[in-house]
Each structure stands twice: as structure tokens, then as C-alpha cells.
Write a protein that holds these residues in place. Structure first.
Motif, mmCIF file in Angstrom:
data_model
loop_
_atom_site.group_PDB
_atom_site.id
_atom_site.type_symbol
_atom_site.label_atom_id
_atom_site.label_comp_id
_atom_site.label_asym_id
_atom_site.label_seq_id
_atom_site.Cartn_x
_atom_site.Cartn_y
_atom_site.Cartn_z
ATOM 1 N N ILE A 59 11.253 -58.665 13.648
ATOM 2 C CA ILE A 59 12.624 -58.272 13.991
ATOM 3 C C ILE A 59 12.793 -56.780 13.784
ATOM 4 O O ILE A 59 12.590 -56.268 12.678
ATOM 5 N N THR A 60 13.199 -56.071 14.832
ATOM 6 C CA THR A 60 13.372 -54.612 14.749
ATOM 7 C C THR A 60 14.818 -54.212 14.466
ATOM 8 O O THR A 60 15.089 -53.065 14.102
ATOM 9 N N GLY A 61 15.739 -55.151 14.684
ATOM 10 C CA GLY A 61 17.157 -54.843 14.523
ATOM 11 C C GLY A 61 17.836 -54.481 15.828
ATOM 12 O O GLY A 61 19.066 -54.318 15.873
ATOM 13 N N ASN A 62 17.062 -54.343 16.885
ATOM 14 C CA ASN A 62 17.628 -53.968 18.192
ATOM 15 C C ASN A 62 17.810 -55.167 19.115
ATOM 16 O O ASN A 62 18.226 -55.015 20.261
ATOM 17 N N GLU A 63 17.487 -56.374 18.623
ATOM 18 C CA GLU A 63 17.529 -57.569 19.465
ATOM 19 C C GLU A 63 18.957 -58.125 19.585
ATOM 20 O O GLU A 63 19.831 -57.818 18.772
ATOM 21 N N THR A 64 19.148 -58.952 20.589
ATOM 22 C CA THR A 64 20.405 -59.703 20.739
ATOM 23 C C THR A 64 20.177 -61.198 20.521
ATOM 24 O O THR A 64 21.096 -61.919 20.138
ATOM 25 N N THR A 65 18.953 -61.672 20.776
ATOM 26 C CA THR A 65 18.616 -63.071 20.512
ATOM 27 C C THR A 65 18.559 -63.298 19.002
ATOM 28 O O THR A 65 18.001 -62.487 18.266
ATOM 29 N N MET A 66 19.129 -64.411 18.558
ATOM 30 C CA MET A 66 19.133 -64.749 17.137
ATOM 31 C C MET A 66 18.032 -65.763 16.852
ATOM 32 O O MET A 66 17.876 -66.748 17.569
ATOM 33 N N LEU A 67 17.244 -65.513 15.810
ATOM 34 C CA LEU A 67 16.214 -66.452 15.377
ATOM 35 C C LEU A 67 16.838 -67.484 14.449
ATOM 36 O O LEU A 67 17.536 -67.124 13.492
ATOM 37 N N LEU A 68 16.599 -68.766 14.740
ATOM 38 C CA LEU A 68 17.188 -69.838 13.944
ATOM 39 C C LEU A 68 16.100 -70.603 13.204
ATOM 40 O O LEU A 68 15.181 -71.151 13.809
ATOM 41 N N LEU A 69 16.208 -70.648 11.881
ATOM 42 C CA LEU A 69 15.324 -71.466 11.054
ATOM 43 C C LEU A 69 15.758 -72.912 11.167
ATOM 44 O O LEU A 69 16.934 -73.234 10.952
ATOM 45 N N GLU A 70 14.838 -73.797 11.507
ATOM 46 C CA GLU A 70 15.187 -75.209 11.628
ATOM 47 C C GLU A 70 15.053 -75.911 10.273
ATOM 48 O O GLU A 70 14.067 -75.721 9.562
ATOM 49 N N THR A 71 16.035 -76.723 9.921
ATOM 50 C CA THR A 71 15.958 -77.523 8.697
ATOM 51 C C THR A 71 14.927 -78.626 8.905
ATOM 52 O O THR A 71 14.890 -79.271 9.939
ATOM 53 N N MET A 72 14.079 -78.845 7.896
ATOM 54 C CA MET A 72 12.954 -79.758 8.043
ATOM 55 C C MET A 72 13.091 -80.989 7.151
ATOM 56 O O MET A 72 13.915 -81.030 6.234
ATOM 57 N N SER A 73 12.256 -81.986 7.404
ATOM 58 C CA SER A 73 12.353 -83.278 6.706
ATOM 59 C C SER A 73 11.661 -83.276 5.349
ATOM 60 O O SER A 73 11.920 -84.137 4.513
ATOM 61 N N GLY A 74 10.748 -82.335 5.118
ATOM 62 C CA GLY A 74 10.039 -82.278 3.842
ATOM 63 C C GLY A 74 8.700 -82.978 3.841
ATOM 64 O O GLY A 74 8.145 -83.272 2.791
ATOM 65 N N LYS A 75 8.175 -83.221 5.026
ATOM 66 C CA LYS A 75 6.871 -83.887 5.157
ATOM 67 C C LYS A 75 5.756 -82.969 4.659
ATOM 68 O O LYS A 75 5.677 -81.799 5.041
ATOM 69 N N GLY A 76 4.905 -83.480 3.787
ATOM 70 C CA GLY A 76 3.769 -82.698 3.315
ATOM 71 C C GLY A 76 4.194 -81.421 2.614
ATOM 72 O O GLY A 76 4.960 -81.451 1.657
ATOM 73 N N THR A 77 3.683 -80.290 3.114
ATOM 74 C CA THR A 77 3.999 -79.002 2.488
ATOM 75 C C THR A 77 4.954 -78.178 3.350
ATOM 76 O O THR A 77 4.935 -76.942 3.320
ATOM 77 N N GLU A 78 5.797 -78.862 4.110
ATOM 78 C CA GLU A 78 6.769 -78.182 4.961
ATOM 79 C C GLU A 78 7.710 -77.308 4.145
ATOM 80 O O GLU A 78 8.189 -77.698 3.089
ATOM 81 N N LEU A 79 8.009 -76.159 4.705
ATOM 82 C CA LEU A 79 9.031 -75.277 4.160
ATOM 83 C C LEU A 79 10.320 -75.468 4.956
ATOM 84 O O LEU A 79 10.279 -75.860 6.115
#
Length: 275
Positions: free
Chosen positions: A130-150
Motif C-alpha cells: 500500500i502506497t497511500g495513493n490508492e482508492t481501492t480498499m483492502l479488506l481482511l476477511e474474518t476466518m473460521s480458525g482452521k489449523g493455523t489460520e490468522l
């Protein structure tokens, strides 16, 4: 109400928009490239302009791109980590070029190195991308917790956002199946879950909902999507979600195990359930 589903762009963006209209959708999600590979196609700007015309004429909500499943920004392996950063950066640049509002991705897996290590790897990657000049927003998806998921809990999501320099360009895509499997009881305590989200992350960061029922029990840690009303979350809870004051104005994207006709039926059902 902005409701839609996941559609393929294999035959072009315009075709995807036309399919969305056919099934009664006014948003849709698509993969930024082959979901289980690293290949991507050149942009056809004429095709994209035709899609934009359809979206504008039919009052579509924000489109959501989804990163391929193969990327892992939490990995300790240099080759895998480097590939993940390269793919996410390239796709993020392309999506900005064509003004796609949201781009979601699975945060990653720490693969035994521990959540703290994995979270920092993700932060470092996003600060490169991320450079700070973008207009698209990155979205972190909430996960189920399978294995070593973050991303299995709100604290990990918050820690990632807090570590990103341009955090205004990072938000959250909440998956109903995932958080139910991760131990957030959206069936019996939706207000409590959203209150916890607000306290830890802030509801202003919630930008999109993956609306799915679940094949597995509450707090299972497993990721198994079910059709709307046919799983352990159930129709009444889904109704509460789409009508909740803090959620009802967000775009909803179905990722249920359906073909187009099934999505059409689900969209019709959800519109009837909307208060």
C-alpha cells in the motif's frame, strides 16, 4: 438492499454484470485472477467500460474482488511469501486502475510460527504493497480458525490494521459462516458480537458481508458453507443479520454452494426477508 453472489469473469466483466442482472443481483464478487493458480488475463478496457455502464444504469453497489486462495502473507517461507506479495500487489494495482472499490483476501497462515509472527508478516507485506495513493480498499476477511489460520478473532484483525501505515485503506469483510465457526454466536447474540467488533476494531471498518450459512456446528473451527436457511445458522438468524441496523446498509455477497439458479432463488428469498 445490495445483494449478490460470486460470479466468474472468465467471459468478461460485461458478461458478469449481465448475469448479475439476470439473477436479480445488484452487486457481485469475482476473483482477481485464477483462484488456485497464479495466472491473470490482460485488462480489456472496452469490456470494463461496458460493465461500468451496466452498473451505473442499474444502481449497483460496490463490486468486491477476491484474491486467489494460494497466497499466504503469513508464511515464513521466502518463496511463498514473496509470491503472495507479488500477486497481491499486482492485482491491487490492476483493481485500482479499473476503480474496483473493495479487494478482500484471506489474511494467511502462520504455519506453526505463532499468531504474533504471522500477524507481523502480514503487516510488513501490506506496508510494502500500500502506497497511500490508492482508492481501492483492502479488506481482511474474518476466518473460521482452521489449523493455523490468522484472522480467526477480532483482536488479530485489529492488530493487523493497527500495524499498517495507511490503515485508512484497510477494512474488514465479515464472513457469517467463518465467524460462527470461530466462536462468535451470531445466532443467539448478534448484538453482543457486533458490540465486541465495534469495541475492538470499530464498525466503521466493516465494509462488506460474505453471507453464508454453515454446514458445521458453532465454534467448530471449520469452514463449510451451506445454502441460506439450510445450515446451523438458520434462516431466522440470517434474517436478523440482513435487517440489523449496523449491517443492513452494507453490501452482501453470497458464497453459498450454488449454481446461478440457486443464487437467484436465494436473492429472491433474502429480499422477501428484508424488513
Amino acid at each position: 438492499m445490495h445483494i449478490g453472489c460470486h460470479l466468474t469473469i472468465a467471459k468478461g466483466y460485461k458478461k458478469a454484470a449481465e448475469l448479475a442482472l439476470e439473477i436479480g443481483a445488484n452487486v457481485f464478487q469475482f476473483f482477481s485472477r485464477n483462484p488456485r493458480g497464479s495466472t491473470s488475463k490482460e485488462l480489456d478496457m472496452e469490456d470494463i467500460e461496458e460493465m461500468e455502464r451496466i452498473l451505473k444504469e442499474n444502481d449497483f453497489g460496490p463490486l468486491l474482488a477476491h484474491a486467489p486462495y494460494i497466497i499466504n502473507l503469513g508464511s515464513y517461507k521466502g518463496r511463498i511469501y514473496g509470491m503472495a506479495k507479488g500477486i497481491l500487489k499486482e492485482d491491487y494495482e490492476r483493481l485500482n486502475e479499473i476503480s474496483i472499490p473493495y479487494f478482500t483476501f484471506h489474511p494467511g497462515n502462520h504455519v506453526g510460527k505463532g499468531p504474533e509472527y504471522g500477524v507481523q508478516r502480514i503487516i510488513d507485506a501490506l506496508n510494502e504493497i500500500i502506497t497511500g495513493n490508492e482508492t481501492t480498499m483492502l479488506l481482511l476477511e474474518t476466518m473460521s480458525g482452521k489449523g493455523t489460520e490468522l484472522g480467526r478473532n477480532f483482536q488479530e484483525i485489529r492488530d493487523i490494521i493497527d500495524g499498517v501505515k495507511y490503515s485508512e485503506l484497510v477494512g474488514v469483510c465479515l464472513d457469517t459462516c467463518h465467524i460462527y465457526s470461530a466462536g462468535y454466536d451470531i445466532v443467539n447474540d448478534l448484538d453482543g458480537v457486533l458490540g465486541e467488533f465495534d469495541d475492538i476494531i470499530g464498525l466503521e471498518k466493516l465494509k462488506a458481508i460474505h453471507l453464508n450459512d454453515s454446514m458445521v456446528e458453532f465454534d467448530s473451527g471449520k469452514d463449510r458453507h451451506a445454502k441460506i436457511g439450510e445450515g446451523t445458522i438458520g434462516l431466522e438468524a440470517i434474517k436478523n443479520i440482513i435487517n440489523h441496523p449496523n449491517l443492513k446498509d452494507l453490501p452482501f455477497y453470497l458464497e453459498t454452494p450454488n449454481e446461478l439458479e440457486g443464487y437467484k432463488e436465494e436473492i429472491e428469498l433474502l429480499r422477501k426477508l428484508r424488513g
